[in-house]
Scaffold this motif. Structure first.
Motif, PDB file in Angstrom:
ATOM      1  N   MET A  76       7.823  -7.495   6.282  1.00 35.83           N
ATOM      2  CA  MET A  76       8.238  -7.382   4.891  1.00 35.83           C
ATOM      3  C   MET A  76       7.075  -7.030   3.973  1.00 35.83           C
ATOM      4  N   ALA A  77       5.860  -7.041   4.465  1.00 35.34           N
ATOM      5  CA  ALA A  77       4.694  -6.739   3.643  1.00 35.34           C
ATOM      6  C   ALA A  77       4.682  -5.253   3.273  1.00 35.34           C
ATOM      7  N   VAL A  78       3.977  -4.942   2.203  1.00 37.95           N
ATOM      8  CA  VAL A  78       3.878  -3.557   1.744  1.00 37.95           C
ATOM      9  C   VAL A  78       2.978  -2.782   2.706  1.00 37.95           C
ATOM     10  N   GLN A  79       3.509  -1.693   3.230  1.00 40.61           N
ATOM     11  CA  GLN A  79       2.784  -0.850   4.172  1.00 40.61           C
ATOM     12  C   GLN A  79       2.195   0.356   3.427  1.00 40.61           C
ATOM     13  N   GLN A  80       1.305   1.069   4.090  1.00 39.75           N
ATOM     14  CA  GLN A  80       0.682   2.252   3.507  1.00 39.75           C
ATOM     15  C   GLN A  80       1.728   3.319   3.192  1.00 39.75           C
ATOM     16  N   GLU A  81       2.741   3.443   4.037  1.00 39.09           N
ATOM     17  CA  GLU A  81       3.786   4.435   3.788  1.00 39.09           C
ATOM     18  C   GLU A  81       4.612   4.095   2.554  1.00 39.09           C
ATOM     19  N   HIS A  82       4.762   2.818   2.248  1.00 39.86           N
ATOM     20  CA  HIS A  82       5.464   2.418   1.029  1.00 39.86           C
ATOM     21  C   HIS A  82       4.670   2.838  -0.205  1.00 39.86           C
ATOM     22  N   ILE A  83       3.374   2.687  -0.129  1.00 41.00           N
ATOM     23  CA  ILE A  83       2.529   3.096  -1.263  1.00 41.00           C
ATOM     24  C   ILE A  83       2.617   4.600  -1.469  1.00 41.00           C
TER      25      ILE A  83
END
Length: 100
Positions: A76-83
């Motif tokens: 559930m953590a923010v990944q690089q692809e989400h950024i």
């Protein structure tokens, strides 16, 4: 119940077992305070084995649940692809190019 808790936690369980296995002349069979040595040893041995097995399974279940919870939180953590997706979407709506 407290006696079984003492046995399950290995707190002088041998003394309790030997007290349950007393036979004549150390006891009075007329009032029924004698024990059965073979049955007492079998009972305590099986109780110790079963209690240890249940305790080990309980510990393993708690440990596996903690690992599963940790894994779910990592996903559930923010990944690089989400950024990257956020930046691309922001650029579509932002006219000032505030993000690099």
């Amino acid at each position: 119940l407290i006696t079984l808790l003492r046995v399950a936690t290995f707190d002088d369980w041998q003394l309790i077992m030997w007290d349950c296995a007393v036979k004549a002349p150390d006891c009075d069979p007329n009032i029924g305070e004698c024990g059965y040595p073979g049955i007492a040893q079998l009972y305590f041995f099986s109780f110790i084995c079963l209690g240890s097995w249940i305790g080990l399974n309980f510990f393993t279940a708690v440990l596996l649940e903690a690992f599963a919870r940790s894994d779910r939180e990592d996903r559930m953590a923010v990944q690089q692809e989400h950024i990257k997706q956020f930046r691309d979407t922001w650029k579509l709506f932002s006219h000032a190019d505030l993000l690099p």
